[in-house]
Design an enzyme around this catalytic site. Structure first.
Site, PDB file in Angstrom:
ATOM      1  N   GLY A   1       0.780  -1.225   0.000  1.00  0.00           N
ATOM      2  CA  GLY A   1       0.000   0.000   0.000  1.00  0.00           C
ATOM      3  C   GLY A   1       0.810   1.272   0.000  1.00  0.00           C
TER       4      GLY A   1
ATOM      5  N   SER B   1       4.840 -12.393  -3.652  1.00  0.00           N
ATOM      6  CA  SER B   1       3.749 -12.304  -4.618  1.00  0.00           C
ATOM      7  C   SER B   1       4.061 -11.245  -5.671  1.00  0.00           C
ATOM      8  CB  SER B   1       2.448 -11.931  -3.910  1.00  0.00           C
ATOM      9  OG  SER B   1       2.083 -12.891  -2.964  1.00  0.00           O
ATOM     10  N   ARG B   2       3.375 -11.352  -6.766  1.00  0.00           N
ATOM     11  CA  ARG B   2       3.380 -10.249  -7.723  1.00  0.00           C
ATOM     12  C   ARG B   2       2.388  -9.206  -7.234  1.00  0.00           C
ATOM     13  NH1 ARG B   2       6.485 -11.602 -11.945  1.00  0.00           N
ATOM     14  NH2 ARG B   2       6.744 -13.808 -12.449  1.00  0.00           N
ATOM     15  N   ALA B   3       2.384  -8.055  -7.891  1.00  0.00           N
ATOM     16  CA  ALA B   3       1.518  -6.962  -7.458  1.00  0.00           C
ATOM     17  C   ALA B   3       0.055  -7.387  -7.457  1.00  0.00           C
ATOM     18  CB  ALA B   3       1.708  -5.764  -8.367  1.00  0.00           C
TER      19      ALA B   3
ATOM     20  N   THR C   1      -2.675  -4.803  -6.080  1.00  0.00           N
ATOM     21  CA  THR C   1      -3.269  -3.514  -6.453  1.00  0.00           C
ATOM     22  C   THR C   1      -2.196  -2.437  -6.589  1.00  0.00           C
ATOM     23  OG1 THR C   1      -3.675  -2.976  -4.132  1.00  0.00           O
ATOM     24  CG2 THR C   1      -5.435  -4.086  -5.320  1.00  0.00           C
TER      25      THR C   1
ATOM     26  N   ASP D   1      -8.380  -5.910  -1.459  1.00  0.00           N
ATOM     27  CA  ASP D   1      -7.394  -6.613  -0.630  1.00  0.00           C
ATOM     28  C   ASP D   1      -7.865  -6.488   0.813  1.00  0.00           C
ATOM     29  OD1 ASP D   1      -5.179  -8.001   0.135  1.00  0.00           O
ATOM     30  OD2 ASP D   1      -3.744  -6.388  -0.190  1.00  0.00           O
TER      31      ASP D   1
END
Length: 497
Positions: A175, A201-203, A205, A263
């Site tokens: 964030g 993880s990949r992106a 948001t 999310d």
């Protein structure tokens, strides 16, 4: 050819991870089985099967006796040209009753959540079904539900056991643009001799995830066996969690969460902790940036999240330290995979131009992890972490890990750029992190690795008219135009008084 078979023809259609099957509306199977567009059907190639959504073709692209598959579906079934595929109905997905129950506000048991996760991993849920589950859980989830979801996500994937008492890990809830501390923390901690098998993880948001950033420098799509070999050799790794399949349900949920731009807190906790448990971690530090335009907007919300993370972690056997950090502005200069990678390298190389805020935050988190793991006495973590970084030991470990994963390359800038300049003189008073991140995404990040924003207007900086506040990078003129159209109507991304 049997009555329930069609000959495969490759059309070369990519639908990402969504499995799609293509058939003529007038083929004998569509007619006899009553298949219509968006029907979920079972497709088999010898002993391999998947569940796919039907797209109906009403043209000569396929003949009545032919079938095609999306790229991901074809790869999952390992279908050669002109193979014959078998089609059949699938029975109703029983676990959808639990999804409907959650949508109407009921609490789900561990067994219910486990059934849902099994069906998701087996491909029995379409993207629409997964979206329904995510949306149903986006409101309040009880502590028992979050614990149950965490356990269920662990149990449907692999779980590593490194055979040692201390396995370190670090995570940020995200964030906040930039804030790419993970590669630096891993390098410091591994250089100190601890084991830190980092899966990222990949992106979801954001304009970049750690896996997206590291992929501009080295290979991150490691198999589980490759990951083990790298960790055995160097003590750490930078692996994309989706490739090692430690929590495969989480990767499928993340893909749909990204499309929904959702999310939620409960799923965030389950996502983070399931990955840590699956990776065999025992001691974990979690960074929660707090700021008005960060993901976690208030100290009160952060404290609640911290408490819930600690409670769930305890039930699944993790030793956890949660660190609340400043989320009022970006960390570092780069926002986007390649630009963030440049920041990481600058810090690791101890370059004079390296962003000091990124360096200091990485040292803080690495120090906390060293203390939590018992590697150094309490109060000495920051001192040790700083020394390891500034003597170059962390960079040497970083390079060694990258080379063990398949190579070390330098990230590059995108071909197109535009400088956003101050329209008046004054002091930078406020930064809207969310809208600044959106500029980077509109420019193409993270799908275009070199796209994003190079930020140069931290809080408190005094600027003059026409001084550069940030530079937008894009890999095409069209995407640069998207970003410029957005900022033309958003005057307060950076507020100057």
């Amino acid at each position: 050819m049997m009555h329930d078979q069609l000959k495969f023809k490759k059309l070369g259609i990519d639908t990402q991870q969504e499995h799609v099957v293509y058939m003529r509306s007038d083929c004998h199977i569509c007619k006899s089985e009553g298949f219509s567009a968006l029907t979920r059907i079972k497709v088999s190639n010898n002993d391999k099967s998947i569940v796919a959504s039907l797209n109906v073709i009403e043209s000569e692209l396929l003949s009545p006796g032919e079938i095609s598959l999306s790229k991901g579906a074809r790869e999952a079934l390992q279908v050669p040209e002109e193979a014959y595929l078998t089609l059949s109905h699938i029975p109703p997905v029983e676990s959808m009753k639990f999804v409907r129950s959650k949508i109407y506000g009921h609490t789900l048991t561990f067994n219910a959540l486990q059934e849902i996760m099994v069906d998701i991993v087996q491909g029995n849920y379409s993207n629409v079904d997964i979206a329904a589950f995510i949306t149903g859980c986006a409101g309040k989830m009880s502590e028992e539900e979050v614990t149950g979801l965490t356990r269920a996500m662990v149990e449907v994937g692999e779980r590593l056991d490194w055979g040692i008492p201390v396995v370190a890990d670090k995570h940020c809830v995200g964030g906040l643009p930039g804030n790419r501390t993970t590669p630096i923390v891993v390098s410091i901690v591994a250089a100190c001799g601890l084991t830190i098998p980092k899966t990222s993880s990949r992106a979801i948001t954001s304009p970049a995830g750690t896996a997206d950033t590291m992929e501009t420098i080295t290979r991150v799509n490691l198999s589980l066996e490759e990951m083990k070999q790298v960790v055995k050799k160097e003590g750490g790794c930078f692996a994309w969690g989706g490739s090692v399949k430690l929590s495969p349900a989480d990767d499928l949920l993340i893909r749909v969460e990204r499309a929904l731009d959702i999310d939620s807190e409960g799923q965030l906790i389950a996502s983070v902790l399931s990955k840590k448990v699956s990776a065999g971690a025992t001691h974990v530090v979690i960074d929660i940036p707090v700021g008005e335009t960060a993901k976690i907007r208030s100290r009160k919300t952060a404290e609640t999240l911290k408490e819930r993370l600690e409670k769930v972690a305890a039930t699944v056997g993790l030793r956890l330290k949660v660190v609340l950090t400043d989320g009022t502005q970006p960390v570092g200069r780069g926002i986007g995979p390649a630009l963030e990678a440049m920041d990481v390298l600058a810090v690791l190389k101890n370059e004079t131009s390296a962003p000091q805020d990124l360096k200091e935050r990485a040292i803080l988190l690495a120090g906390d992890l060293l203390e939590l793991a018992g590697e150094v006495p309490n109060g000495q973590g920051v001192v040790v972490a700083k020394e390891v970084l500034e003597t170059g030991k962390a960079f040497e470990k970083f390079k060694a890990i990258c080379l063990a994963q398949g190579g070390f390359t330098l990230p590059t800038f995108a071909a197109f750029s535009y400088q956003v300049k101050a329209e008046k003189a004054g002091t930078v008073n406020k930064i809207d992190n969310r809208r600044l991140a959106k500029v980077a995404k509109l420019a193409g990040a993270p799908d275009d690795p070199a796209a994003g924003v190079l930020f140069d207007a931290p809080l408190g900086k005094k600027v003059v008219v026409d001084e550069v506040l940030y530079t937008i990078f894009a890999e095409s003129e069209g995407e640069l135009s998207y970003a410029l159209e957005y900022i033309a109507n958003e005057k307060d991304i950076i507020t100057i008084f």
